[in-house]
Design a protein around this motif. Structure first.
Motif, PDB file in Angstrom:
ATOM      1  N   UNK A 270      10.617  -4.623  -3.578  1.00 38.82           N
ATOM      2  CA  UNK A 270      10.686  -3.166  -2.980  1.00 38.82           C
ATOM      3  C   UNK A 270      11.981  -3.085  -2.068  1.00 38.82           C
ATOM      4  N   UNK A 271      12.903  -2.131  -2.379  1.00 37.53           N
ATOM      5  CA  UNK A 271      14.526  -2.166  -1.500  1.00 37.53           C
ATOM      6  C   UNK A 271      14.827  -3.055  -0.680  1.00 37.53           C
ATOM      7  N   UNK A 272      15.811  -3.397  -0.944  1.00 32.92           N
ATOM      8  CA  UNK A 272      16.012  -4.290   0.749  1.00 32.92           C
ATOM      9  C   UNK A 272      17.070  -3.372   1.883  1.00 32.92           C
TER      10      UNK A 272
ATOM     11  N   UNK B  57       5.581   1.970 -11.110  1.00 27.94           N
ATOM     12  CA  UNK B  57       7.178   1.212 -10.999  1.00 27.94           C
ATOM     13  C   UNK B  57       8.112   2.427 -11.014  1.00 27.94           C
ATOM     14  N   UNK B  58       9.101   2.171 -10.614  1.00 24.66           N
ATOM     15  CA  UNK B  58       9.803   3.172  -9.997  1.00 24.66           C
ATOM     16  C   UNK B  58      11.357   3.595 -10.108  1.00 24.66           C
ATOM     17  N   UNK B  59      11.591   5.055 -10.821  1.00 25.66           N
ATOM     18  CA  UNK B  59      12.963   4.636 -10.928  1.00 25.66           C
ATOM     19  C   UNK B  59      14.133   3.592 -10.435  1.00 25.66           C
ATOM     20  N   UNK B  60      13.877   3.442  -9.373  1.00 22.59           N
ATOM     21  CA  UNK B  60      15.169   3.272  -8.227  1.00 22.59           C
ATOM     22  C   UNK B  60      14.774   1.216  -8.857  1.00 22.59           C
TER      23      UNK B  60
ATOM     24  N   UNK C 211       1.818   6.357  -7.577  1.00 20.64           N
ATOM     25  CA  UNK C 211       0.798   7.232  -7.703  1.00 20.64           C
ATOM     26  C   UNK C 211       0.224   6.850  -9.593  1.00 20.64           C
ATOM     27  N   UNK C 212       1.180   6.551 -10.050  1.00 19.66           N
ATOM     28  CA  UNK C 212       0.845   6.525 -11.265  1.00 19.66           C
ATOM     29  C   UNK C 212       1.056   4.589 -11.828  1.00 19.66           C
ATOM     30  N   UNK C 213       0.193   4.788 -12.967  1.00 13.96           N
ATOM     31  CA  UNK C 213       0.203   2.573 -12.440  1.00 13.96           C
ATOM     32  C   UNK C 213       0.432   2.634 -14.767  1.00 13.96           C
ATOM     33  N   UNK C 214      -0.122   1.693 -15.058  1.00 11.08           N
ATOM     34  CA  UNK C 214      -0.661   1.310 -15.978  1.00 11.08           C
ATOM     35  C   UNK C 214      -1.320   0.625 -16.101  1.00 11.08           C
ATOM     36  N   UNK C 215      -2.254   0.352 -16.770  1.00 11.66           N
ATOM     37  CA  UNK C 215      -3.134  -0.106 -16.666  1.00 11.66           C
ATOM     38  C   UNK C 215      -3.514  -1.186 -17.658  1.00 11.66           C
TER      39      UNK C 215
ATOM     40  N   UNK D 222       0.624  -0.597   0.111  1.00 16.19           N
ATOM     41  CA  UNK D 222      -0.013   0.153  -0.436  1.00 16.19           C
ATOM     42  C   UNK D 222       1.330   1.780   0.131  1.00 16.19           C
ATOM     43  N   UNK D 223       2.075   1.071   1.019  1.00 15.23           N
ATOM     44  CA  UNK D 223       2.879   2.234   0.957  1.00 15.23           C
ATOM     45  C   UNK D 223       3.500   2.514  -0.386  1.00 15.23           C
ATOM     46  N   UNK D 224       4.098   1.982  -1.202  1.00 12.57           N
ATOM     47  CA  UNK D 224       4.365   2.151  -2.011  1.00 12.57           C
ATOM     48  C   UNK D 224       3.819   1.703  -3.415  1.00 12.57           C
ATOM     49  N   UNK D 225       2.103   1.733  -3.762  1.00 14.25           N
ATOM     50  CA  UNK D 225       1.175   2.185  -4.265  1.00 14.25           C
ATOM     51  C   UNK D 225       1.172   3.631  -4.301  1.00 14.25           C
ATOM     52  N   UNK D 226       1.001   4.390  -3.191  1.00 10.60           N
ATOM     53  CA  UNK D 226       1.186   5.071  -2.563  1.00 10.60           C
ATOM     54  C   UNK D 226       1.869   6.129  -2.785  1.00 10.60           C
TER      55      UNK D 226
END
Length: 251
Positions: A206-208, A141-144, A85-89, A78-82
Protein backbone atom coordinates in the motif's frame (compact mmCIF):
# COMPACT_ATOMS: atom_id res chain seq x y z
CA UNK A 1 -19.27 -14.21 -9.36
CA UNK A 2 -17.29 -14.02 -12.55
CA UNK A 3 -17.87 -10.82 -14.52
CA UNK A 4 -18.02 -12.80 -17.74
CA UNK A 5 -20.33 -15.79 -17.81
CA UNK A 6 -18.07 -18.79 -18.48
CA UNK A 7 -18.58 -20.84 -21.65
CA UNK A 8 -19.60 -24.39 -20.88
CA UNK A 9 -17.14 -26.92 -22.14
CA UNK A 10 -18.60 -29.52 -24.44
CA UNK A 11 -16.97 -32.62 -22.98
CA UNK A 12 -19.00 -34.70 -20.49
CA UNK A 13 -18.51 -33.61 -16.90
CA UNK A 14 -16.81 -36.85 -15.87
CA UNK A 15 -14.25 -36.42 -18.66
CA UNK A 16 -13.64 -32.78 -17.75
CA UNK A 17 -12.79 -33.82 -14.20
CA UNK A 18 -10.27 -36.46 -15.20
CA UNK A 19 -6.71 -35.07 -14.74
CA UNK A 20 -4.14 -35.84 -17.39
CA UNK A 21 -1.40 -38.21 -16.31
CA UNK A 22 1.10 -35.80 -17.82
CA UNK A 23 -0.02 -32.85 -15.66
CA UNK A 24 2.84 -31.46 -13.61
CA UNK A 25 2.22 -29.69 -10.31
CA UNK A 26 4.79 -27.82 -8.25
CA UNK A 27 6.00 -29.60 -5.15
CA UNK A 28 4.17 -28.65 -1.95
CA UNK A 29 7.55 -28.65 -0.22
CA UNK A 30 8.84 -26.00 -2.62
CA UNK A 31 5.70 -23.92 -2.24
CA UNK A 32 5.78 -24.05 1.55
CA UNK A 33 9.43 -23.01 1.60
CA UNK A 34 8.86 -19.98 -0.61
CA UNK A 35 10.59 -16.97 0.91
CA UNK A 36 8.74 -13.71 0.43
CA UNK A 37 10.51 -10.50 -0.50
CA UNK A 38 14.02 -11.92 -0.76
CA UNK A 39 16.59 -9.13 -1.10
CA UNK A 40 19.90 -10.97 -1.48
CA UNK A 41 21.32 -13.26 -4.15
CA UNK A 42 22.16 -15.77 -1.40
CA UNK A 43 18.44 -16.40 -0.83
CA UNK A 44 17.60 -16.95 -4.49
CA UNK A 45 17.26 -20.36 -6.15
CA UNK A 46 17.82 -18.53 -9.46
CA UNK A 47 20.18 -15.60 -9.81
CA UNK A 48 21.57 -13.84 -12.87
CA UNK A 49 24.29 -11.85 -11.10
CA UNK A 50 26.30 -11.38 -7.92
CA UNK A 51 25.93 -8.09 -6.06
CA UNK A 52 28.40 -9.04 -3.36
CA UNK A 53 27.64 -7.32 -0.07
CA UNK A 54 25.17 -4.92 -1.67
CA UNK A 55 21.44 -5.51 -1.53
CA UNK A 56 20.33 -7.31 -4.69
CA UNK A 57 16.82 -5.81 -4.65
CA UNK A 58 17.05 -2.33 -3.11
CA UNK A 59 13.39 -1.52 -3.86
CA UNK A 60 12.19 -4.39 -1.68
CA UNK A 61 14.75 -3.68 1.04
CA UNK A 62 13.78 -0.02 1.22
CA UNK A 63 10.01 -0.53 1.15
CA UNK A 64 9.65 -3.44 3.56
CA UNK A 65 7.46 -2.39 6.46
CA UNK A 66 6.84 -4.36 9.66
CA UNK A 67 4.35 -2.64 11.99
CA UNK A 68 4.62 -3.52 15.66
CA UNK A 69 0.91 -4.32 15.96
CA UNK A 70 -0.72 -7.24 14.15
CA UNK A 71 -3.93 -5.21 14.20
CA UNK A 72 -2.41 -2.61 11.87
CA UNK A 73 -0.84 -5.21 9.62
CA UNK A 74 -4.08 -7.15 9.11
CA UNK A 75 -6.34 -4.11 9.29
CA UNK A 76 -4.60 -2.41 6.36
CA UNK A 77 -4.96 -5.58 4.28
CA UNK A 78 -8.67 -5.90 5.06
CA UNK A 79 -9.24 -2.22 4.24
CA UNK A 80 -7.45 -2.60 0.92
CA UNK A 81 -9.47 -5.70 -0.01
CA UNK A 82 -12.72 -3.88 0.85
CA UNK A 83 -11.67 -0.88 -1.23
CA UNK A 84 -10.71 -3.03 -4.19
CA UNK A 85 -13.68 -5.45 -4.06
CA UNK A 86 -12.72 -7.12 -7.36
CA UNK A 87 -9.84 -9.55 -7.73
CA UNK A 88 -8.39 -12.11 -10.10
CA UNK A 89 -9.00 -15.62 -8.79
CA UNK A 90 -6.42 -18.17 -9.98
CA UNK A 91 -7.11 -21.90 -9.98
CA UNK A 92 -5.59 -24.92 -11.71
CA UNK A 93 -7.58 -26.36 -14.66
CA UNK A 94 -8.58 -29.90 -13.75
CA UNK A 95 -8.10 -31.36 -17.22
CA UNK A 96 -4.73 -29.83 -18.16
CA UNK A 97 -2.96 -28.67 -15.00
CA UNK A 98 -2.63 -25.15 -16.42
CA UNK A 99 -3.39 -22.06 -14.34
CA UNK A 100 -6.36 -19.86 -15.16
CA UNK A 101 -7.63 -16.57 -13.68
CA UNK A 102 -11.00 -14.88 -13.76
CA UNK A 103 -12.35 -11.67 -12.26
CA UNK A 104 -14.47 -12.17 -9.14
CA UNK A 105 -16.39 -9.82 -6.89
CA UNK A 106 -16.00 -10.14 -3.13
CA UNK A 107 -19.32 -11.12 -1.54
CA UNK A 108 -18.46 -11.30 2.17
CA UNK A 109 -15.73 -11.96 4.72
CA UNK A 110 -15.40 -14.40 7.62
CA UNK A 111 -12.58 -15.38 9.98
CA UNK A 112 -12.41 -11.89 11.47
CA UNK A 113 -12.04 -10.48 7.96
CA UNK A 114 -9.23 -12.63 6.47
CA UNK A 115 -11.30 -15.44 4.93
CA UNK A 116 -13.03 -14.29 1.76
CA UNK A 117 -16.32 -15.45 0.22
CA UNK A 118 -17.39 -15.28 -3.42
CA UNK A 119 -20.57 -16.22 -5.27
CA UNK A 120 -20.21 -18.75 -8.08
CA UNK A 121 -22.23 -20.80 -10.55
CA UNK A 122 -21.95 -24.48 -9.63
CA UNK A 123 -21.87 -25.37 -13.33
CA UNK A 124 -18.87 -23.20 -14.19
CA UNK A 125 -15.36 -24.46 -14.81
CA UNK A 126 -13.90 -23.17 -11.54
CA UNK A 127 -15.93 -25.68 -9.51
CA UNK A 128 -14.24 -28.51 -11.43
CA UNK A 129 -10.88 -26.82 -10.85
CA UNK A 130 -11.42 -26.56 -7.10
CA UNK A 131 -12.67 -30.11 -6.78
CA UNK A 132 -9.38 -31.26 -8.29
CA UNK A 133 -7.09 -28.78 -6.49
CA UNK A 134 -8.12 -26.66 -3.50
CA UNK A 135 -5.07 -24.37 -3.68
CA UNK A 136 -6.06 -20.89 -4.83
CA UNK A 137 -4.70 -17.36 -5.20
CA UNK A 138 -6.53 -14.03 -5.11
CA UNK A 139 -4.87 -10.94 -6.60
CA UNK A 140 -6.22 -7.43 -5.92
CA UNK A 141 -4.90 -4.35 -7.75
CA UNK A 142 -5.53 -0.61 -7.75
CA UNK A 143 -4.62 1.88 -10.53
CA UNK A 144 -2.23 3.52 -8.04
CA UNK A 145 -0.09 0.37 -8.12
CA UNK A 146 -1.20 -0.86 -4.71
CA UNK A 147 -1.78 -4.61 -4.67
CA UNK A 148 -2.48 -7.66 -2.54
CA UNK A 149 -1.89 -11.35 -3.17
CA UNK A 150 -3.66 -13.87 -0.93
CA UNK A 151 -2.92 -17.58 -1.13
CA UNK A 152 -5.19 -20.07 0.55
CA UNK A 153 -7.38 -23.13 0.50
CA UNK A 154 -10.78 -22.94 -1.17
CA UNK A 155 -13.92 -24.83 -0.24
CA UNK A 156 -17.26 -24.96 -2.05
CA UNK A 157 -20.25 -24.15 0.17
CA UNK A 158 -23.68 -25.39 -0.96
CA UNK A 159 -25.60 -24.96 2.29
CA UNK A 160 -28.74 -23.00 1.36
CA UNK A 161 -28.87 -21.15 4.67
CA UNK A 162 -25.42 -19.76 4.05
CA UNK A 163 -26.24 -18.99 0.40
CA UNK A 164 -29.33 -17.08 1.53
CA UNK A 165 -27.25 -15.19 4.12
CA UNK A 166 -24.93 -13.76 1.47
CA UNK A 167 -27.34 -13.68 -1.45
CA UNK A 168 -27.46 -10.60 -3.68
CA UNK A 169 -30.24 -9.83 -6.15
CA UNK A 170 -27.53 -8.78 -8.63
CA UNK A 171 -26.78 -12.46 -9.17
CA UNK A 172 -29.86 -12.68 -11.38
CA UNK A 173 -28.05 -10.64 -14.01
CA UNK A 174 -25.32 -13.29 -14.24
CA UNK A 175 -27.31 -16.51 -13.96
CA UNK A 176 -30.53 -15.47 -15.67
CA UNK A 177 -33.99 -17.01 -15.27
CA UNK A 178 -34.28 -20.28 -17.21
CA UNK A 179 -38.06 -20.17 -16.89
CA UNK A 180 -38.44 -23.58 -15.22
CA UNK A 181 -39.46 -22.25 -11.80
CA UNK A 182 -36.23 -23.53 -10.25
CA UNK A 183 -33.26 -21.94 -11.98
CA UNK A 184 -34.36 -18.33 -11.64
CA UNK A 185 -31.27 -16.66 -10.17
CA UNK A 186 -33.00 -16.38 -6.80
CA UNK A 187 -31.66 -17.50 -3.39
CA UNK A 188 -33.03 -21.03 -3.88
CA UNK A 189 -31.45 -21.49 -7.32
CA UNK A 190 -29.25 -24.60 -6.83
CA UNK A 191 -26.66 -23.18 -9.23
CA UNK A 192 -25.74 -20.47 -6.71
CA UNK A 193 -22.95 -21.63 -4.44
CA UNK A 194 -20.24 -19.96 -2.38
CA UNK A 195 -16.49 -20.27 -2.68
CA UNK A 196 -14.80 -19.66 0.66
CA UNK A 197 -11.08 -18.96 0.64
CA UNK A 198 -9.28 -19.56 3.93
CA UNK A 199 -6.16 -17.41 3.70
CA UNK A 200 -2.84 -19.10 4.46
CA UNK A 201 -0.46 -16.31 3.48
CA UNK A 202 -0.88 -12.75 2.25
CA UNK A 203 1.46 -10.20 0.70
CA UNK A 204 0.50 -6.65 -0.08
CA UNK A 205 1.81 -3.20 -0.92
CA UNK A 206 0.00 0.00 0.00
CA UNK A 207 1.16 3.53 -0.68
CA UNK A 208 3.46 5.03 1.92
CA UNK A 209 2.94 8.70 1.04
CA UNK A 210 0.15 10.65 2.74
CA UNK A 211 -0.17 12.52 -0.56
CA UNK A 212 -1.04 9.27 -2.33
CA UNK A 213 -0.25 8.91 -6.02
CA UNK A 214 1.11 12.46 -6.24
CA UNK A 215 3.61 11.83 -3.44
CA UNK A 216 4.69 8.59 -5.10
CA UNK A 217 5.21 10.43 -8.39
CA UNK A 218 7.52 12.93 -6.67
CA UNK A 219 9.48 10.10 -5.04
CA UNK A 220 9.71 8.28 -8.36
CA UNK A 221 10.97 11.40 -10.15
CA UNK A 222 13.59 11.90 -7.47
CA UNK A 223 14.76 8.32 -7.96
CA UNK A 224 15.07 8.77 -11.72
CA UNK A 225 17.09 11.96 -11.26
CA UNK A 226 19.41 10.74 -8.50
CA UNK A 227 19.53 6.95 -8.89
CA UNK A 228 18.29 6.58 -5.32
CA UNK A 229 15.75 3.77 -4.91
CA UNK A 230 12.22 5.11 -4.48
CA UNK A 231 10.47 4.54 -1.17
CA UNK A 232 6.81 4.57 -2.19
CA UNK A 233 5.10 1.53 -0.67
CA UNK A 234 4.65 -0.39 2.54
CA UNK A 235 5.50 -3.97 1.58
CA UNK A 236 4.16 -6.48 4.07
CA UNK A 237 3.79 -10.23 4.46
CA UNK A 238 1.42 -12.19 6.70
CA UNK A 239 2.24 -15.83 7.38
CA UNK A 240 -0.13 -18.63 8.33
CA UNK A 241 0.49 -18.31 12.08
CA UNK A 242 -0.28 -14.58 12.06
CA UNK A 243 -3.52 -15.10 10.14
CA UNK A 244 -4.59 -17.85 12.52
CA UNK A 245 -3.75 -15.66 15.50
CA UNK A 246 -5.95 -12.94 14.02
CA UNK A 247 -8.88 -15.36 13.47
CA UNK A 248 -8.63 -16.54 17.04
CA UNK A 249 -8.63 -13.00 18.40
CA UNK A 250 -12.29 -12.62 17.38
CA UNK A 251 -13.42 -15.60 19.47
Amino acid sequence: MSLIAPLRRQLPRVVRRAPLLTSVRPSRTLRFHYQSFSTTTANMSFSNTDTGSKTADPYVAKNLDEPSELKEKVGDLISFVDKSKYCMMTTRIASSGLLVSRCMALAAKEGNGVDLIFHANSESGKTDDLESDHDINLAFLQPSGEWASISGIASIETDREKVRKYYSSGLKAWLGDLGDGKHDGGPEDPRIILIKVKAKTAQYAITRSAAGALGNLVEFAKGVATGETAQVNKLRHLDESELQQWRSSSQ
